[in-house]
Design an enzyme around this catalytic site. Structure first.
Site, PDB file in Angstrom:
ATOM      1  N   SER A  27       0.641  -1.342   0.035  1.00 13.97           N
ATOM      2  CA  SER A  27       0.043   0.047   0.145  1.00 13.97           C
ATOM      3  C   SER A  27       1.005   1.109   0.135  1.00 13.97           C
ATOM      4  O   SER A  27       0.381   2.701  -0.935  1.00 13.97           O
ATOM      5  CB  SER A  27      -0.905   0.136   1.179  1.00 13.97           C
ATOM      6  OG  SER A  27      -0.152   0.256   2.617  1.00 13.97           O
ATOM      7  N   ARG A  79      22.539 -14.773   2.026  1.00 12.45           N
ATOM      8  CA  ARG A  79      21.808 -12.891   1.556  1.00 12.45           C
ATOM      9  C   ARG A  79      22.822 -12.670   0.800  1.00 12.45           C
ATOM     10  O   ARG A  79      22.139 -11.417  -0.006  1.00 12.45           O
ATOM     11  CB  ARG A  79      22.422 -12.875   3.415  1.00 12.45           C
ATOM     12  CG  ARG A  79      21.543 -10.260   3.008  1.00 12.45           C
ATOM     13  CD  ARG A  79      21.401 -10.063   4.356  1.00 12.45           C
ATOM     14  NE  ARG A  79      22.292 -10.375   5.023  1.00 12.45           N
ATOM     15  CZ  ARG A  79      22.053  -9.361   6.536  1.00 12.45           C
ATOM     16  NH1 ARG A  79      21.387  -8.730   7.031  1.00 12.45           N
ATOM     17  NH2 ARG A  79      23.995  -9.430   7.238  1.00 12.45           N
ATOM     18  N   ARG A 105      13.678  -8.141   5.006  1.00 10.10           N
ATOM     19  CA  ARG A 105      14.251  -8.339   4.625  1.00 10.10           C
ATOM     20  C   ARG A 105      15.507  -7.629   5.453  1.00 10.10           C
ATOM     21  O   ARG A 105      15.190  -6.533   4.970  1.00 10.10           O
ATOM     22  CB  ARG A 105      15.319  -9.295   3.580  1.00 10.10           C
ATOM     23  CG  ARG A 105      14.444  -9.643   2.982  1.00 10.10           C
ATOM     24  CD  ARG A 105      15.313 -10.996   2.794  1.00 10.10           C
ATOM     25  NE  ARG A 105      14.001 -12.170   2.721  1.00 10.10           N
ATOM     26  CZ  ARG A 105      14.108 -13.305   3.276  1.00 10.10           C
ATOM     27  NH1 ARG A 105      14.589 -13.969   4.596  1.00 10.10           N
ATOM     28  NH2 ARG A 105      12.940 -14.101   2.829  1.00 10.10           N
ATOM     29  N   ILE A 106      15.994  -7.700   6.279  1.00 11.51           N
ATOM     30  CA  ILE A 106      17.469  -7.312   7.220  1.00 11.51           C
ATOM     31  C   ILE A 106      18.578  -7.167   5.885  1.00 11.51           C
ATOM     32  O   ILE A 106      18.710  -7.751   4.927  1.00 11.51           O
ATOM     33  CB  ILE A 106      18.172  -7.510   8.162  1.00 11.51           C
ATOM     34  CG1 ILE A 106      16.786  -7.781   9.269  1.00 11.51           C
ATOM     35  CG2 ILE A 106      19.221  -7.225   8.482  1.00 11.51           C
ATOM     36  CD1 ILE A 106      16.381  -6.500  10.361  1.00 11.51           C
ATOM     37  N   LEU A 107      18.850  -5.671   5.672  1.00  8.51           N
ATOM     38  CA  LEU A 107      20.343  -5.254   4.735  1.00  8.51           C
ATOM     39  C   LEU A 107      21.634  -5.300   5.285  1.00  8.51           C
ATOM     40  O   LEU A 107      21.808  -4.652   6.012  1.00  8.51           O
ATOM     41  CB  LEU A 107      19.645  -4.295   4.031  1.00  8.51           C
ATOM     42  CG  LEU A 107      18.497  -3.733   3.073  1.00  8.51           C
ATOM     43  CD1 LEU A 107      18.248  -2.272   2.766  1.00  8.51           C
ATOM     44  CD2 LEU A 107      18.264  -5.096   1.668  1.00  8.51           C
ATOM     45  N   HIS A 123       8.131   3.277   8.542  1.00 12.11           N
ATOM     46  CA  HIS A 123       8.100   1.931  10.150  1.00 12.11           C
ATOM     47  C   HIS A 123       6.757   3.159  10.555  1.00 12.11           C
ATOM     48  O   HIS A 123       7.143   4.286  11.251  1.00 12.11           O
ATOM     49  CB  HIS A 123       9.667   2.027  11.016  1.00 12.11           C
ATOM     50  CG  HIS A 123       9.538   1.690  12.047  1.00 12.11           C
ATOM     51  ND1 HIS A 123      10.025   0.625  12.178  1.00 12.11           N
ATOM     52  CD2 HIS A 123       9.192   2.110  12.868  1.00 12.11           C
ATOM     53  CE1 HIS A 123       9.313  -0.013  13.011  1.00 12.11           C
ATOM     54  NE2 HIS A 123       9.319   0.820  13.606  1.00 12.11           N
ATOM     55  N   ASP A 159      16.411   0.326  11.748  1.00 12.28           N
ATOM     56  CA  ASP A 159      15.364   1.614  12.159  1.00 12.28           C
ATOM     57  C   ASP A 159      15.813   2.869  13.115  1.00 12.28           C
ATOM     58  O   ASP A 159      15.528   3.105  14.313  1.00 12.28           O
ATOM     59  CB  ASP A 159      14.103   1.141  12.921  1.00 12.28           C
ATOM     60  CG  ASP A 159      13.194  -0.207  11.986  1.00 12.28           C
ATOM     61  OD1 ASP A 159      13.328  -0.088  10.499  1.00 12.28           O
ATOM     62  OD2 ASP A 159      12.931  -0.676  12.845  1.00 12.28           O
ATOM     63  N   GLU A 188       0.988   7.337   7.081  1.00 12.44           N
ATOM     64  CA  GLU A 188       2.146   6.371   6.461  1.00 12.44           C
ATOM     65  C   GLU A 188       1.913   7.080   4.886  1.00 12.44           C
ATOM     66  O   GLU A 188       2.987   7.579   3.902  1.00 12.44           O
ATOM     67  CB  GLU A 188       1.770   5.082   5.926  1.00 12.44           C
ATOM     68  CG  GLU A 188       2.604   4.975   7.426  1.00 12.44           C
ATOM     69  CD  GLU A 188       2.857   3.178   7.962  1.00 12.44           C
ATOM     70  OE1 GLU A 188       3.307   3.100   6.638  1.00 12.44           O
ATOM     71  OE2 GLU A 188       2.584   2.393   8.540  1.00 12.44           O
TER      72      GLU A 188
HETATM   73  C1  GRF Z   1       3.705  -0.313   7.028  1.00 17.56           C
HETATM   74  O1  GRF Z   1       3.407  -0.269   8.102  1.00 17.56           O
HETATM   75  C2  GRF Z   1       5.606   0.064   7.026  1.00 17.56           C
HETATM   76  O2  GRF Z   1       5.262   0.977   8.266  1.00 17.56           O
HETATM   77  C3  GRF Z   1       6.261  -0.600   7.422  1.00 17.56           C
HETATM   78  O3  GRF Z   1       5.273  -2.400   6.594  1.00 17.56           O
HETATM   79  C4  GRF Z   1       3.747  -2.157   6.058  1.00 17.56           C
HETATM   80  C5  GRF Z   1       4.446  -2.252   5.011  1.00 17.56           C
HETATM   81  O4  GRF Z   1       2.473  -1.874   4.369  1.00 17.56           O
HETATM   82  N1  GRF Z   1       7.579  -0.900   7.066  1.00 17.56           N
HETATM   83  P1  GRF Z   1       2.617  -1.885   2.855  1.00 17.56           P
HETATM   84  O5  GRF Z   1       3.185  -3.631   2.524  1.00 17.56           O
HETATM   85  O6  GRF Z   1       2.705  -0.652   2.636  1.00 17.56           O
HETATM   86  O7  GRF Z   1       0.568  -2.196   2.284  1.00 17.56           O
END
Ligand code: GRF
Length: 206
Positions: A27, A79, A105-107, A123, A159, A188
């Protein structure tokens, strides 16, 4: 082609080239797409959408919108092998800014170092509070009065990179993880496009 068409295609060709990494519903990726389409991110175009989950809904949405969509499943790869495949796509598409949009994934430190200042993440908390996973549940359990989301540059930590911007929401009586998550997610979708446009104002060309 008229002179006007030429000017338009020059402007479009000079837009910053974004790469999106996602693992799920996508999304935030769609919010970025919509913001590009309606002129809120006039300086960008999406040139690659990559997912480590081959059937991620977000990757399907990218393909439906005619964007270059690349499934790079992690299965059987180390990885560093996986990241090498991801970077090959980013490099060949000429990506200048990587946007993590629910990428699970952790980079590696090496990847982050090579893309320093060119990777953003979103986040669902007001960092530095609640890094990591299950953040809305943890925010509710700790009795927070407000929460929100943070767009930040990615560094080697979880983060922890420099914050680009945050948007706040109230935590309301009776909130569940679902209701709080939904309220944050709506913010977001405003925050990520705003942050991208802000970063692009000063991002060196690659
Ligand atoms: C979001 O809540 C974002 O903050 C977190 O993962 C979720 C991803 O949602 N890092 P979407 O796939 O963008 O809908």
């Amino acid at each position: 082609m008229s002179a006007g068409d030429g000017a338009e295609s020059d402007r479009r060709d000079s837009r910053y080239r974004l790469g999106i990494l996602l693992s799920g519903r996508g999304s935030n990726f769609l919010a970025i797409c919509d913001a590009i389409a309606d002129g809120r991110i006039p300086d960008a175009t999406i040139v690659a959408v990559i997912s480590d989950v081959a059937d991620a809904p977000g990757l399907n949405r990218a393909a439906e919108r005619g964007l270059p969509a690349f499934p790079i499943p992690r299965g059987g790869l180390t990885r560093s092998e996986h990241e090498a495949q991801v970077e090959k796509i980013l490099d060949s598409a000429g990506v200048e800014l990587v946007c993590l949009a629910g990428y699970m994934r952790i980079l590696s430190a090496g990847f982050v170092a090579r893309w320093r200042g060119r990777i953003l993440n979103i986040h669902p908390a007001l960092l530095p509070k609640f890094p990591g996973l299950h953040v809305q549940r943890r925010a509710l359990e700790s009795g927070e009065q407000e929460s929100g989301c943070t767009v930040h540059f990615v560094d080697e930590g979880t983060d922890t990179g420099p914050v680009v911007l945050q948007r706040r929401v109230p935590v309301l009586p009776g909130d569940t993880e679902e209701t709080l998550s939904a309220r944050i997610l709506a913010e977001e979708h405003r925050a990520y496009p705003e942050a991208i446009q802000k970063v692009l104002r000063t991002l060196p060309r690659r």
